[in-house]
Motif scaffolding. Structure first.
Motif, PDB file in Angstrom:
ATOM      1  N   SER A   1      -7.030 -13.531   6.594  1.00  0.00           N
ATOM      2  CA  SER A   1      -7.326 -12.542   7.626  1.00  0.00           C
ATOM      3  C   SER A   1      -8.732 -11.978   7.459  1.00  0.00           C
ATOM      4  N   ALA A   2      -9.096 -11.633   6.231  1.00  0.00           N
ATOM      5  CA  ALA A   2     -10.420 -11.066   5.982  1.00  0.00           C
ATOM      6  C   ALA A   2     -11.521 -12.053   6.344  1.00  0.00           C
ATOM      7  N   MET A   3     -11.325 -13.333   6.033  1.00  0.00           N
ATOM      8  CA  MET A   3     -12.336 -14.335   6.344  1.00  0.00           C
ATOM      9  C   MET A   3     -12.514 -14.500   7.855  1.00  0.00           C
TER      10      MET A   3
ATOM     11  N   VAL B   1     -15.720   4.643   3.753  1.00  0.00           N
ATOM     12  CA  VAL B   1     -16.475   3.436   4.133  1.00  0.00           C
ATOM     13  C   VAL B   1     -17.032   3.500   5.540  1.00  0.00           C
ATOM     14  N   GLY B   2     -16.503   4.395   6.368  1.00  0.00           N
ATOM     15  CA  GLY B   2     -17.011   4.530   7.725  1.00  0.00           C
ATOM     16  C   GLY B   2     -16.197   3.742   8.738  1.00  0.00           C
ATOM     17  N   PRO B   3     -16.341   4.089  10.018  1.00  0.00           N
ATOM     18  CA  PRO B   3     -15.503   3.513  11.073  1.00  0.00           C
ATOM     19  C   PRO B   3     -15.799   2.059  11.401  1.00  0.00           C
ATOM     20  N   ASP B   4     -16.957   1.555  10.989  1.00  0.00           N
ATOM     21  CA  ASP B   4     -17.330   0.185  11.340  1.00  0.00           C
ATOM     22  C   ASP B   4     -16.831  -0.858  10.353  1.00  0.00           C
ATOM     23  N   VAL B   5     -16.198  -0.432   9.275  1.00  0.00           N
ATOM     24  CA  VAL B   5     -15.679  -1.364   8.279  1.00  0.00           C
ATOM     25  C   VAL B   5     -14.204  -1.629   8.572  1.00  0.00           C
ATOM     26  N   ALA B   6     -13.845  -2.891   8.740  1.00  0.00           N
ATOM     27  CA  ALA B   6     -12.456  -3.263   9.007  1.00  0.00           C
ATOM     28  C   ALA B   6     -11.643  -3.192   7.721  1.00  0.00           C
ATOM     29  N   LEU B   7     -10.463  -2.590   7.797  1.00  0.00           N
ATOM     30  CA  LEU B   7      -9.558  -2.517   6.656  1.00  0.00           C
ATOM     31  C   LEU B   7      -8.469  -3.575   6.829  1.00  0.00           C
ATOM     32  N   VAL B   8      -8.332  -4.433   5.823  1.00  0.00           N
ATOM     33  CA  VAL B   8      -7.332  -5.503   5.865  1.00  0.00           C
ATOM     34  C   VAL B   8      -6.251  -5.185   4.854  1.00  0.00           C
ATOM     35  N   SER B   9      -5.029  -5.020   5.351  1.00  0.00           N
ATOM     36  CA  SER B   9      -3.922  -4.569   4.518  1.00  0.00           C
ATOM     37  C   SER B   9      -2.948  -5.703   4.261  1.00  0.00           C
ATOM     38  N   SER B  10      -2.525  -5.860   3.006  1.00  0.00           N
ATOM     39  CA  SER B  10      -1.666  -6.988   2.636  1.00  0.00           C
ATOM     40  C   SER B  10      -0.264  -6.884   3.218  1.00  0.00           C
ATOM     41  N   ASP B  11       0.207  -5.684   3.523  1.00  0.00           N
ATOM     42  CA  ASP B  11       1.577  -5.571   4.033  1.00  0.00           C
ATOM     43  C   ASP B  11       1.735  -6.258   5.385  1.00  0.00           C
ATOM     44  N   ILE B  12       0.822  -5.984   6.296  1.00  0.00           N
ATOM     45  CA  ILE B  12       0.918  -6.558   7.642  1.00  0.00           C
ATOM     46  C   ILE B  12       0.667  -8.059   7.608  1.00  0.00           C
ATOM     47  N   GLU B  13      -0.336  -8.482   6.860  1.00  0.00           N
ATOM     48  CA  GLU B  13      -0.661  -9.911   6.820  1.00  0.00           C
ATOM     49  C   GLU B  13       0.462 -10.716   6.170  1.00  0.00           C
ATOM     50  N   THR B  14       1.099 -10.153   5.152  1.00  0.00           N
ATOM     51  CA  THR B  14       2.208 -10.855   4.504  1.00  0.00           C
ATOM     52  C   THR B  14       3.397 -10.969   5.446  1.00  0.00           C
ATOM     53  N   ALA B  15       3.695  -9.904   6.173  1.00  0.00           N
ATOM     54  CA  ALA B  15       4.791  -9.952   7.144  1.00  0.00           C
ATOM     55  C   ALA B  15       4.514 -11.000   8.216  1.00  0.00           C
TER      56      ALA B  15
END
Length: 285
Positions: free
Chosen positions: A108-110, A203-217
């Motif tokens: 997802s991050a990539m 980190v500010g509003p322009d940095v995307a946060l990638v969370s393992s819970d949603i991606e794993t689901a």
């Protein structure tokens, strides 16, 4: 190892070092509310983060072995430290699909990063394992900046997810990542989504946060769908079973309620290294 035939009615087995993996369990429930689930928290030996990787691997395989013996149709390693410890051999060891939190999160991050500068925060064990580094290295255009954040789990489990202390700690941990100009931040621990507000402020509003819970689901949904293993709609109500290795099951329930708003009626105490239910005999408690 090739996967064996299992009934679609069998439960999904979810494992974490403690209660943080309930974020993953909740995300799975949101997407697949008809699935039965066994959740095991190794609360007797939490936290895994400061432990040697070899020790974490032994603990993780012990509990995963027990879940397979209970007849689950899929294993979900809802712990970044444990995923890093068994990432290379879990899929060879078991004859059911294995989903871990690192691979889906990296993919997802990539796909999200725009400038190729990705930040990673996690426990000491996760960062030292370099499991994320190995996967991100598949893309030569990505520059990964990592930081271990040992106090975050402590703060979350104490119910302290906002305020000056949290912001101060987060600023200290994230300073090198902000200086590196990241545009994507990987939350490499299942506790960290509870700190999303503080992390966003730092980190500010322009940095995307990638969370393992949603991606794993998402990965669980995709694999079960692709293999035709979704629980049939006419199978009756799903069964949710919670197990913990530590003696204080009341604290497990309290943390689940405080952190996730999940009301758990019963938590079964299980001894490490034992099988709670005979193979194929999954039942409601």
């Amino acid at each position: 190892m090739s996967t064996r035939e299992v009934s679609p009615e069998a439960p999904i087995g979810v494992f974490d070092s403690g209660v943080g993996g309930l974020t993953v369990a909740r995300a799975i429930r949101d997407q697949l509310p008809g699935e039965s689930m066994i959740y095991v928290g190794d609360t007797a030996r939490t936290p895994y983060g400061p432990r040697p990787i070899a020790e974490v691997r032994r603990f993780a395989l012990e509990i995963l072995d027990d879940l397979v013996a209970q007849g689950v149709k899929m294993l979900v390693i809802a712990c970044n430290t444990a995923s890093a410890a068994v990432l290379r051999d879990a899929r060879e060891r078991y004859d059911v699909p294995v989903i871990e939190v690192i691979g889906p999160t990296v993919r997802s991050a990539m796909s999200i990063t725009r400038n190729g500068r990705v930040g990673l925060i996690g426990t000491q064990g996760t960062i030292q394992s370099r499991a994320y580094d190995d996967l991100f290295s598949m893309r030569s255009d990505i520059e990964l900046t990592s930081a271990a954040c040992p106090r975050f789990v402590e703060l979350v489990e104490a119910g302290e997810t906002s305020g000056p202390v949290v912001i101060d700690v987060a600023e200290g941990y994230l300073a090198p990542l902000v200086a590196a100009g990241i545009d994507t931040l990987v939350l490499g621990c299942t506790h960290y989504p509870f700190l999303r507000g503080a992390l966003r402020q730092v980190v500010g509003p322009d940095v995307a946060l990638v969370s393992s819970d949603i991606e794993t689901a998402n990965a669980v949904y995709e694999v079960l769908t692709a293999r035709g293993m979704l629980r049939p709609a006419d199978s009756g109500d799903p069964v949710l079973r919670y197990e913990a290795t530590g003696p204080d099951t009341a604290e497990f329930k309290a943390l689940a309620k405080r952190m996730l708003g999940i009301g758990i009626d019963a938590v079964d105490r299980v001894q490490t290294g034992t099988i709670a239910i005979p193979p194929g005999a999954f039942r409601a408690p």
